[in-house]
Write an enzyme that holds these catalytic residues in place. Sequence first.
Site, PDB file in Angstrom:
ATOM      1  N   GLU A  55      59.697  33.932  35.365  1.00  0.00           N
ATOM      2  CA  GLU A  55      60.558  33.568  36.483  1.00  0.00           C
ATOM      3  C   GLU A  55      61.760  32.747  35.998  1.00  0.00           C
ATOM      4  OE1 GLU A  55      56.205  33.160  37.954  1.00  0.00           O
ATOM      5  OE2 GLU A  55      57.334  33.001  36.065  1.00  0.00           O
ATOM      6  N   SER A 171      34.359  57.978   4.138  1.00  0.00           N
ATOM      7  CA  SER A 171      34.856  57.986   5.514  1.00  0.00           C
ATOM      8  C   SER A 171      36.371  58.142   5.600  1.00  0.00           C
ATOM      9  CB  SER A 171      34.460  56.687   6.215  1.00  0.00           C
ATOM     10  OG  SER A 171      35.030  55.568   5.548  1.00  0.00           O
TER      11      SER A 171
END
Length: 375
Positions: A55, A171
Amino acid sequence: MDRDFLTKLIKKTFALAKKGEGFVSPNPLVGAVIVKDKKVIATGYHKKAGLPHAEIEAMRKVKMPLEGAELYVNLEPCSHWGKTPPCVEEIIKAKFKKVVIATPDPNPQVRGKSIKKLIQAGIKVVVGILPEEAERLNEVFFKNMRKRLPFVVAKVAQSLDGKIALKSGDSKWITKEETRVFAKMLRDKYDAVLVGINTVIKDDPSLNGVKKEPYKVVIDPSLRIPLDCNLFHKSSKKIIIFASPTHNKKKLSYLKDKAEVVIVTKAKETGMFDLKEILKILYQKGIMSVFVEGGANTLGRFFDQAVVDKIYFFFAPKIIGGEESFTSVGGEGVRKINEAVEIKDWKFRRIKDDFLIIGYPKFKVKRKSKKQVKR
């Protein structure tokens, strides 16, 4: 002004708020739009904790008087002193004629207080424009305020049949490079990345994001962490290791300059760490969100103990197979199919040749495990 226009402007505050993702913790994501004579004259968002709130950021951009203008925000303005002054007082001083708020602030220090102050000051207040979307945007902050615990995200990268590694341990790489970059960028959104000790030993990751270095958390019951691992050479001291009571004074002495070692005891009933206790400790240290990357047993324990709030499951269109290859989620799992963890509000996204499912787990059964967290 019709509701479609209000909705459009609130959606704009969402987009603005997201720009601060990963950098405002422990504060919420907030965007602000200022309108005068039906025209947007300024926007702002909270960029970083300690900097002006959205704001104020927007108000400072306006050169004309703000009297009679309208303010749109995705979250109720703050009414208390923190690192910055309360926004609601500045809004009242500026003499806005209307403030439109997507949702009230869940923080007990704020909730409803700013709305009441604005109304008492003669400012028209509209609350409840896209409130569910506003809460989802700040899912981390809402969990923090309601539970006083970090928001927990589980991330997995696997084959179509749920495998993360071969029997040999190979992996690299199941998913494509674009997917891996996207997953690395996710680390920027959260305060900490958490792995088990086997992941550190096997993969030797640095666990950094693309734009920032999050906290690194390692579940290491026996304090097996290698002293020459990348976490120590490619990271700052933002490393937290959870270990069981140990007599290895030499290693503890070495680690004191490298990381913070937190000694926790295993639960008597289960023989493993109580993850909720670990999460409470992390929250007390100012860590509002945790990105759990593995390995399989660590992820499994988080699901076993029902402490996962959100998932990112990446799939490569590959079949690995093999009874002894590694599955993505270990632990003990459920005893019956009707106890399976359901994923709600899920979304599907394609990333080149891979795809991603994002969703929110719904736990039906909370069980205790007899095994300790390993990888």
